[in-house]
Design a protein around this motif. Sequence first.
Motif, PDB file in Angstrom:
ATOM      1  N   UNK A   1       4.425  11.001   1.942  1.00 24.61           N
ATOM      2  CA  UNK A   1       4.147   9.424   1.119  1.00 24.61           C
ATOM      3  C   UNK A   1       4.830   8.461   2.088  1.00 24.61           C
ATOM      4  N   UNK A   2       3.736   7.316   2.400  1.00 24.74           N
ATOM      5  CA  UNK A   2       4.400   6.401   3.153  1.00 24.74           C
ATOM      6  C   UNK A   2       4.077   4.866   2.334  1.00 24.74           C
TER       7      UNK A   2
ATOM      8  N   UNK B   1       2.282  12.558   9.277  1.00 23.61           N
ATOM      9  CA  UNK B   1       2.484  12.918   7.830  1.00 23.61           C
ATOM     10  C   UNK B   1       1.496  14.148   7.575  1.00 23.61           C
ATOM     11  N   UNK B   2       1.984  15.068   6.744  1.00 24.99           N
ATOM     12  CA  UNK B   2       1.416  16.221   6.178  1.00 24.99           C
ATOM     13  C   UNK B   2       1.464  16.209   4.721  1.00 24.99           C
TER      14      UNK B   2
ATOM     15  N   UNK C   1       0.890  -1.257  -0.053  1.00 25.62           N
ATOM     16  CA  UNK C   1      -0.113   0.016   0.012  1.00 25.62           C
ATOM     17  C   UNK C   1       0.752   1.300   0.102  1.00 25.62           C
ATOM     18  N   UNK C   2       0.485   2.173  -0.793  1.00 26.70           N
ATOM     19  CA  UNK C   2       1.024   3.546  -0.785  1.00 26.70           C
ATOM     20  C   UNK C   2      -0.074   4.558  -0.380  1.00 26.70           C
ATOM     21  N   UNK C   3       0.361   5.268   0.810  1.00 27.14           N
ATOM     22  CA  UNK C   3      -0.678   6.398   1.531  1.00 27.14           C
ATOM     23  C   UNK C   3       0.071   7.688   1.262  1.00 27.14           C
ATOM     24  N   UNK C   4      -0.826   8.576   0.595  1.00 23.89           N
ATOM     25  CA  UNK C   4      -0.307   9.808   0.477  1.00 23.89           C
ATOM     26  C   UNK C   4      -1.158  10.974   0.997  1.00 23.89           C
ATOM     27  N   UNK C   5      -0.867  11.828   1.872  1.00 24.73           N
ATOM     28  CA  UNK C   5      -1.638  13.010   2.572  1.00 24.73           C
ATOM     29  C   UNK C   5      -1.802  14.002   1.314  1.00 24.73           C
ATOM     30  N   UNK C   6      -3.001  14.530   1.137  1.00 23.56           N
ATOM     31  CA  UNK C   6      -3.118  15.516  -0.104  1.00 23.56           C
ATOM     32  C   UNK C   6      -3.349  16.845   0.472  1.00 23.56           C
ATOM     33  N   UNK C   7      -3.782  16.796   1.821  1.00 24.92           N
ATOM     34  CA  UNK C   7      -3.701  18.176   2.599  1.00 24.92           C
ATOM     35  C   UNK C   7      -4.214  17.598   3.951  1.00 24.92           C
ATOM     36  N   UNK C   8      -3.886  18.502   4.959  1.00 29.28           N
ATOM     37  CA  UNK C   8      -4.029  18.590   6.304  1.00 29.28           C
ATOM     38  C   UNK C   8      -2.963  17.627   6.915  1.00 29.28           C
ATOM     39  N   UNK C   9      -3.127  16.863   8.077  1.00 35.33           N
ATOM     40  CA  UNK C   9      -2.233  16.058   8.694  1.00 35.33           C
ATOM     41  C   UNK C   9      -2.869  14.551   8.953  1.00 35.33           C
TER      42      UNK C   9
END
Length: 285
Positions: free
Chosen positions: A67-68, A62-63, A42-50
């Motif tokens: 990407x994790x 993450x902010x 799995x790839x997790x990416x924050x688009x906005x916020x925290x």
Amino acid sequence: MLYLSHVENKSHSDGEFPIDYYHLDSQHPEYRMKLHWHLEYELIRVLNGKLTLYADGTPFLMEAGDICFLHDGVLHEAVPESCEYECIDFDITFLQRALPDELVTELIRKKQLVNTRLPADSPEISKQMDALSAALNSYTDGSVYLAVGALFSLFGLIRRNSLFHPAPEKNDNLRRGFRQIKKVLRFIEEHYTEKLTLEQMSREVGMSPKYFCRFFKSITHRTPIDYLNDYRIEAACALLRQDENSLTTVAYNCGFNDYSYFIKQFRKYKGITPHKYLHSLSPLE
């Protein structure tokens, strides 16, 4: 994602396309990602916020843009803070079949691990993540090829920039601990509608209640009873979205024998009463 299940043992793909995409915001039923694990990477990416991601008990703050990368079998959950984020699940064996490579083979065998954090300040990686996300959100001709190509390019950058490391040896106690936590989570999933006690949960893994509380909190960052009640409230929300159950029925079907206690716990975890939550649902849910 398999809603409310701790282990996603279904394939996320349809048998032909090995990648699946989820966009999560405050309106998504799984906005707060529950503790679970699955067979895909799995790839997790924050688009906005925290977002605070917990992976095998380790927190990652993450902010926007972060990407994790998560390997299969990693026990993880995510706590959003006024954010939007995306999750991309994929079958890594597809890469191995399409292009045999020593790195992919060692990832599958757990000899090597991709770094949990990928460099968000890398223009190349951000570009490929953008391309992958755009392709997975597109229904135009060629989008499947573009998505697979972006995933291959991302792995090319991981290999070229050595964004991986030898897998550390896990001691037997740590390995056993994660097995026990997964066993308890399955137990909760199977019995949350019943009257569950701390003694029953601790007995499932052969621990005293006092030690079990410390053990459970060390990995999940919450007490077993807190986690159980939170899980029950999420199950209640899922039933309420079906629009065919009374509040009293929902409470009892989710393990709450005291309706006033159900309201109290619902307000604690959702910030509103079940009645207000029911009326806040859109006609499409």
